[in-house]
Motif scaffolding. Sequence first.
Motif, mmCIF file in Angstrom:
data_model
loop_
_atom_site.group_PDB
_atom_site.id
_atom_site.type_symbol
_atom_site.label_atom_id
_atom_site.label_comp_id
_atom_site.label_asym_id
_atom_site.label_seq_id
_atom_site.Cartn_x
_atom_site.Cartn_y
_atom_site.Cartn_z
ATOM 1 N N LEU A 11 0.834 -1.208 0.000
ATOM 2 C CA LEU A 11 0.000 0.000 0.000
ATOM 3 C C LEU A 11 0.867 1.256 0.000
ATOM 4 C CD1 LEU A 11 -2.834 -0.959 2.530
ATOM 5 C CD2 LEU A 11 -2.940 -0.932 0.034
ATOM 6 N N GLN A 41 -6.830 -0.196 -3.469
ATOM 7 C CA GLN A 41 -5.722 0.128 -2.573
ATOM 8 C C GLN A 41 -5.806 1.571 -2.091
ATOM 9 O OE1 GLN A 41 -1.823 -1.016 -3.887
ATOM 10 N NE2 GLN A 41 -2.447 -3.089 -4.467
ATOM 11 N N LYS A 44 -8.171 1.747 0.733
ATOM 12 C CA LYS A 44 -7.567 1.242 1.971
ATOM 13 C C LYS A 44 -6.627 2.276 2.579
ATOM 14 C CE LYS A 44 -7.747 -3.695 0.791
ATOM 15 N NZ LYS A 44 -6.945 -4.926 0.526
ATOM 16 N N ASN A 47 -8.578 4.948 4.315
ATOM 17 C CA ASN A 47 -9.060 4.456 5.598
ATOM 18 C C ASN A 47 -7.923 4.385 6.620
ATOM 19 O OD1 ASN A 47 -11.169 3.091 7.278
ATOM 20 N ND2 ASN A 47 -9.709 1.391 7.139
ATOM 21 N N MET A 48 -6.735 3.972 6.160
ATOM 22 C CA MET A 48 -5.574 3.854 7.048
ATOM 23 C C MET A 48 -5.165 5.198 7.618
ATOM 24 S SD MET A 48 -1.706 2.596 6.090
ATOM 25 C CE MET A 48 -2.325 1.147 5.240
#
Length: 303
Positions: A11, A41, A44, A47-48
């Motif tokens: 990522l 990706q 994600k 969100n991370m």
Amino acid sequence: MDNLKNLDLNLLRTLSVLLAEHNVSRAAERLHLSQPSVSVQLAKLRNMFEDPLLLPGPRGMRPTARAESLREPLAVALDALNEVMSPLQPFNPSSASLTWRIAATDYSEATVLLPALPLLRKFAPNARLSVVQIAPRLIARQCDLGEVDLAFHTADESPEGLRRRTLFKEHYVLVARPGHPRLKRRITLEQFCKLEHVVVSPDGGGFAGVTDTVLAQMGIQRRVMLSVPHFSFVRDVLSRTDLVAMLPSRLARAGAGLRIVQAPVDVPGYEMVMLWHERLHRDPSHQWLREMVGAAVNASGQW
């Protein structure tokens, strides 16, 4: 470290490419992925980091302030990870500038290090050697702490848990000055015991060694008149007196001007080994050092 617990490093690589391209399609092409995969990706990543990271703009996607703050540390981190994962580079002794720390006795200095030194100076001219007096009971700890890179010692007294390589097998010979009045012909065991001997006692002051152990098993003893802590001093003593000594053969032959005589007693020899820690076993520079030492000892000839 908790922040890394569930981290997918792929990522971070995707984020780095997205920050460079500002376009999902071009990023996918560089990453050899499909556009939907990169979009997943990116979701994600958002969100991370709890941030949109990249927003639609008139000329592609524009990074947010949070994404801009990540650009430089992300590049540094990925470069560091790439270096960590890169294969070990071959060791180049001619350009190496490092210090090897070696533990040795004066015996191993003369029989191992001295033959190896010309090779080391020739092929690794910028490398330095720090030679320290060996402390047998501390070898394992010194190697574990990185205070010693390589040590030379007898196999039977070497600690367990260290890597080792046998350098040579040694035996004892009787040594005296040329023209010694009592060594004009082969001597008997009785004559041997009546000679005045010098012994090396590394711990200091002892008047018995392996030869005396053998003689004691036969119920006899020799006359030991001098005890010294170093082998190097013995050679000077022998050249200036009528004292004799049972010396390791390699050391005896390294002392020019001394006479070597076959002793009338069979004294067990020993193996000389070099020792190193497991963490240095695959290090290219250390592998090279060990090979040079082994080659030099072999080239010095069988005594």
